[in-house]
Scaffold this motif. Structure first.
Motif, PDB file in Angstrom:
ATOM      1  N   SER A 165     -29.959  67.100 -34.837  1.00 33.78           N
ATOM      2  CA  SER A 165     -28.877  67.504 -35.738  1.00 33.78           C
ATOM      3  C   SER A 165     -28.814  69.013 -35.929  1.00 33.78           C
ATOM      4  O   SER A 165     -27.734  69.580 -36.109  1.00 33.78           O
ATOM      5  CB  SER A 165     -29.057  66.832 -37.105  1.00 33.78           C
ATOM      6  OG  SER A 165     -28.959  65.435 -36.993  1.00 33.78           O
ATOM      7  N   ASP A 166     -29.968  69.667 -35.907  1.00 34.37           N
ATOM      8  CA  ASP A 166     -29.999  71.112 -36.134  1.00 34.37           C
ATOM      9  C   ASP A 166     -30.124  71.898 -34.835  1.00 34.37           C
ATOM     10  O   ASP A 166     -30.397  73.103 -34.860  1.00 34.37           O
ATOM     11  CB  ASP A 166     -31.152  71.477 -37.076  1.00 34.37           C
ATOM     12  CG  ASP A 166     -32.509  71.022 -36.549  1.00 34.37           C
ATOM     13  OD1 ASP A 166     -32.535  70.093 -35.724  1.00 34.37           O
ATOM     14  OD2 ASP A 166     -33.539  71.586 -36.965  1.00 34.37           O
ATOM     15  N   TYR A 172     -38.155  75.657 -41.545  1.00 40.24           N
ATOM     16  CA  TYR A 172     -37.283  75.781 -42.709  1.00 40.24           C
ATOM     17  C   TYR A 172     -38.114  76.050 -43.963  1.00 40.24           C
ATOM     18  O   TYR A 172     -39.198  75.480 -44.124  1.00 40.24           O
ATOM     19  CB  TYR A 172     -36.472  74.492 -42.921  1.00 40.24           C
ATOM     20  CG  TYR A 172     -35.554  74.172 -41.766  1.00 40.24           C
ATOM     21  CD1 TYR A 172     -34.262  74.672 -41.724  1.00 40.24           C
ATOM     22  CD2 TYR A 172     -35.997  73.393 -40.695  1.00 40.24           C
ATOM     23  CE1 TYR A 172     -33.422  74.403 -40.657  1.00 40.24           C
ATOM     24  CE2 TYR A 172     -35.166  73.114 -39.622  1.00 40.24           C
ATOM     25  CZ  TYR A 172     -33.880  73.623 -39.605  1.00 40.24           C
ATOM     26  OH  TYR A 172     -33.060  73.353 -38.540  1.00 40.24           O
ATOM     27  N   THR A 179     -37.104  69.369 -33.095  1.00 42.22           N
ATOM     28  CA  THR A 179     -36.570  70.600 -32.519  1.00 42.22           C
ATOM     29  C   THR A 179     -37.518  71.784 -32.651  1.00 42.22           C
ATOM     30  O   THR A 179     -37.228  72.853 -32.122  1.00 42.22           O
ATOM     31  CB  THR A 179     -35.241  70.968 -33.200  1.00 42.22           C
ATOM     32  OG1 THR A 179     -35.473  71.184 -34.602  1.00 42.22           O
ATOM     33  CG2 THR A 179     -34.218  69.855 -33.033  1.00 42.22           C
ATOM     34  N   ASN A 205     -39.306  70.863 -38.268  1.00 36.76           N
ATOM     35  CA  ASN A 205     -38.667  69.644 -37.779  1.00 36.76           C
ATOM     36  C   ASN A 205     -39.328  69.268 -36.457  1.00 36.76           C
ATOM     37  O   ASN A 205     -39.258  70.016 -35.481  1.00 36.76           O
ATOM     38  CB  ASN A 205     -37.167  69.882 -37.580  1.00 36.76           C
ATOM     39  CG  ASN A 205     -36.444  68.639 -37.086  1.00 36.76           C
ATOM     40  OD1 ASN A 205     -37.039  67.581 -36.904  1.00 36.76           O
ATOM     41  ND2 ASN A 205     -35.140  68.765 -36.864  1.00 36.76           N
ATOM     42  N   TRP A 263     -33.432  76.159 -48.099  1.00 41.97           N
ATOM     43  CA  TRP A 263     -32.903  74.803 -48.101  1.00 41.97           C
ATOM     44  C   TRP A 263     -33.500  74.052 -49.281  1.00 41.97           C
ATOM     45  O   TRP A 263     -34.497  74.481 -49.862  1.00 41.97           O
ATOM     46  CB  TRP A 263     -33.256  74.075 -46.797  1.00 41.97           C
ATOM     47  CG  TRP A 263     -32.606  74.668 -45.583  1.00 41.97           C
ATOM     48  CD1 TRP A 263     -32.814  75.912 -45.061  1.00 41.97           C
ATOM     49  CD2 TRP A 263     -31.630  74.050 -44.750  1.00 41.97           C
ATOM     50  NE1 TRP A 263     -32.034  76.112 -43.952  1.00 41.97           N
ATOM     51  CE2 TRP A 263     -31.298  74.979 -43.728  1.00 41.97           C
ATOM     52  CE3 TRP A 263     -31.009  72.801 -44.743  1.00 41.97           C
ATOM     53  CZ2 TRP A 263     -30.374  74.692 -42.732  1.00 41.97           C
ATOM     54  CZ3 TRP A 263     -30.089  72.512 -43.739  1.00 41.97           C
ATOM     55  CH2 TRP A 263     -29.771  73.452 -42.753  1.00 41.97           C
ATOM     56  N   ARG A 277     -23.863  70.536 -43.495  1.00 48.72           N
ATOM     57  CA  ARG A 277     -24.921  70.833 -42.526  1.00 48.72           C
ATOM     58  C   ARG A 277     -26.221  70.109 -42.856  1.00 48.72           C
ATOM     59  O   ARG A 277     -27.221  70.263 -42.158  1.00 48.72           O
ATOM     60  CB  ARG A 277     -25.183  72.341 -42.487  1.00 48.72           C
ATOM     61  CG  ARG A 277     -24.037  73.161 -41.911  1.00 48.72           C
ATOM     62  CD  ARG A 277     -24.181  74.641 -42.259  1.00 48.72           C
ATOM     63  NE  ARG A 277     -25.532  75.137 -41.994  1.00 48.72           N
ATOM     64  CZ  ARG A 277     -26.099  76.145 -42.649  1.00 48.72           C
ATOM     65  NH1 ARG A 277     -25.444  76.748 -43.641  1.00 48.72           N
ATOM     66  NH2 ARG A 277     -27.317  76.538 -42.343  1.00 48.72           N
ATOM     67  N   SER A 278     -26.219  69.314 -43.918  1.00 48.14           N
ATOM     68  CA  SER A 278     -27.412  68.543 -44.282  1.00 48.14           C
ATOM     69  C   SER A 278     -27.791  67.609 -43.142  1.00 48.14           C
ATOM     70  O   SER A 278     -26.933  67.134 -42.396  1.00 48.14           O
ATOM     71  CB  SER A 278     -27.148  67.715 -45.545  1.00 48.14           C
ATOM     72  OG  SER A 278     -26.711  68.528 -46.608  1.00 48.14           O
ATOM     73  N   PHE A 279     -29.074  67.327 -43.018  1.00 47.99           N
ATOM     74  CA  PHE A 279     -29.498  66.401 -41.965  1.00 47.99           C
ATOM     75  C   PHE A 279     -30.835  65.775 -42.326  1.00 47.99           C
ATOM     76  O   PHE A 279     -31.587  66.294 -43.156  1.00 47.99           O
ATOM     77  CB  PHE A 279     -29.597  67.116 -40.613  1.00 47.99           C
ATOM     78  CG  PHE A 279     -30.704  68.136 -40.517  1.00 47.99           C
ATOM     79  CD1 PHE A 279     -31.940  67.800 -39.976  1.00 47.99           C
ATOM     80  CD2 PHE A 279     -30.515  69.445 -40.961  1.00 47.99           C
ATOM     81  CE1 PHE A 279     -32.960  68.733 -39.884  1.00 47.99           C
ATOM     82  CE2 PHE A 279     -31.525  70.389 -40.871  1.00 47.99           C
ATOM     83  CZ  PHE A 279     -32.756  70.035 -40.328  1.00 47.99           C
ATOM     84  N   LYS A 305     -37.918  73.585 -35.107  1.00 47.14           N
ATOM     85  CA  LYS A 305     -37.334  74.623 -35.957  1.00 47.14           C
ATOM     86  C   LYS A 305     -37.994  74.593 -37.333  1.00 47.14           C
ATOM     87  O   LYS A 305     -38.366  73.532 -37.831  1.00 47.14           O
ATOM     88  CB  LYS A 305     -35.823  74.422 -36.086  1.00 47.14           C
ATOM     89  CG  LYS A 305     -35.059  74.731 -34.806  1.00 47.14           C
ATOM     90  CD  LYS A 305     -33.561  74.809 -35.063  1.00 47.14           C
ATOM     91  CE  LYS A 305     -32.829  75.288 -33.822  1.00 47.14           C
ATOM     92  NZ  LYS A 305     -31.386  75.497 -34.075  1.00 47.14           N
TER      93      LYS A 305
END
Length: 450
Positions: free
Chosen positions: A194-195, A126, A122, A119, A160, A99-101, A124
């Motif tokens: 990606s996420d 983390y 997106t 990010n 993460w 799931r790394s990106f 999002k």
């Protein structure tokens, strides 16, 4: 306190396992070593379009660890198979690294042992921690708002870790941030969402919908018109698309801006800002929201540059996956290939080389040329490239790869983008235009979502 100790233990275990994975790959021979070499060669960019060479190579190696394949097996699968004694907790930890990106992140909060990151693609958030004290110390200079180009990998359901090299880019103003996002889109197009696979799906659906609207409006997926006339037609098309989006969202386009905002579940300011970009009519917003999704997606405004508006002829192509391409030289190319003495025309070599070297002219355009003029195009390539044995049927794919043209479509510029990205680019453009109006010599951001 117990939770913190457990996270620290998992981070330390991640560091040990990651180092073992790196050594497993770099010390490998045979098929795995060959796969790594091919991966790096395919991902490396030209010297004038890359990060520094060391950063790029380390980034590619880190990507290969979690994305690379040897035959039908992933690198992670091969590593786990080589470690039969690893406990199940370690196996789960390593498996989750798929799931790394890579992303372009903004530092939103500085923690004692890491950072809160957003990010930019997106929106999002983390919680990301370095998995060793040395890296944490090196990152101590990071400030709120710092932009980081980095890969991150999951450690737990909540935390993460940084994976591979991290490139700090400073606290960028909106114009420079827009350029950085545009560069990321160009260099990492397959990693934009990606996420957020739901955003990626919406973006691809918007490309298909635009293609359908275009074909319905023009009656074909390939149209040639004078530049000024095409620009007017494209404006008319966008107005039709806007009305359809309003109707699909259940919004009566005869209503006031306040009423539209209330029913759409957004602020009046958001719609007003978009309306200002679309034109004076606030009800014909070319960047209207698509449906009622949680994340609002916005259709880029198609605005022909002055060079195309003034062009004698512009050919526009649309495709449900390749998107839209505008070419002022396509009819010229056609005319030459259709003439009896085309081989004596000095423009042939210029056009062939331009179409091969221009990154905006993709494999879809070449396929269209090959369908329309297979014999002439094959002969032209034989002459220009000095390859008398060249055959379109056998050598087309290799030729496209040689000139860095993907055989599979990448998310095109016409795709809808999240509202926060659209707003960023409009604000960046506004700042640049404001600076230009004051007589400053700053250049506008040339890359990004438009």
């Amino acid at each position: 306190m117990v939770g913190i100790i457990l996270v620290d233990a998992v981070l330390e275990r991640s560091r040990v396992l990651k180092q073992a994975l790196i050594e497993f790959v770099l010390e490998a021979e045979g098929e795995l070593a060959e796969a790594l070499e091919r991966y790096i060669a395919a991902g490396s960019r030209s010297s004038n379009n890359r990060y520094d060479a060391s950063f790029e190579q380390n980034l590619l190696i880190d990507s290969f660890l979690t994305e690379g394949k040897v035959g039908d097996n992933t690198v992670l699968d091969l590593f786990l198979a080589s470690q039969p004694d690893l406990p199940e907790t370690d196996r789960t930890l390593v498996s989750n690294w798929q799931r790394s990106f890579i992303g372009l992140f903004a530092v939103t909060e500085i923690l004692s042992d890491g950072f809160e990151l957003m990010n930019w693609f997106t929106a999002k958030h983390y919680t990301v921690k370095p998995n060793d004290p040395i890296t944490l110390e090196e990152m101590a200079r990071f400030k709120i708002g710092e932009i980081l180009l980095s890969r991150i990998a999951p450690v737990t359901d909540i935390y993460w870790m940084f994976s591979g090299p991290c490139k700090p880019m400073g606290n960028l103003g909106k114009p420079k941030l827009a350029v950085a996002i545009g560069n990321f889109k160009e260099n990492h197009n397959n990693a934009l969402y990606s996420d957020a696979p739901d955003l990626l799906e919406q973006a691809w659906q918007s490309v298909e919908q635009y293609h359908q609207n275009f074909v319905e409006f023009f009656g074909s997926d390939q149209v040639t018109l004078p530049g000024y006339q095409l620009n007017k037609k494209m404006t008319d098309l966008q107005e039709i698309i806007t009305k359809r989006h309003l109707e699909a969202a259940g919004i009566d386009n005869s209503k006031s801006l306040a009423e539209i905002a209330k029913e759409a579940g957004v602020t009046e300011e958001e719609i007003a800002a978009m309306a200002a970009e679309a034109g004076d009519d606030s009800k014909l917003v070319s960047q209207i929201f698509q449906g009622n999704s949680t994340t609002k997606m916005v259709m880029p405004k198609v605005d022909l540059p002055d060079t195309l508006k003034k062009a004698e002829q512009v050919t526009v192509f649309t495709h449900p996956r390749w998107g839209q391409t505008l070419l002022p030289t396509y009819t010229k190319f056609q005319t030459i290939l259709e003439s009896e003495d085309w081989q004596d025309n000095q423009e042939v070599e210029k056009l062939v080389r331009k179409y091969l070297e221009d990154s905006a002219i993709n494999a879809f355009i070449w396929k269209r040329l090959a369908q329309q003029y297979p014999t002439q195009l094959e002969k032209a390539l034989q002459i220009v490239l000095k390859r008398p044995e060249f055959r379109l049927e056998n050598d087309f794919n290799a030729l496209m790869k040689e000139f860095n043209k993907s055989l599979e479509p990448e998310l095109p510029e016409i795709a809808s983008v999240p509202l926060h990205l659209h707003n960023l680019f409009q604000e960046a453009l506004g700042e640049v235009n404001k600076s230009k109006s004051k007589g400053k010599s700053k250049k506008p951001a040339g890359k990004g979502f438009r």
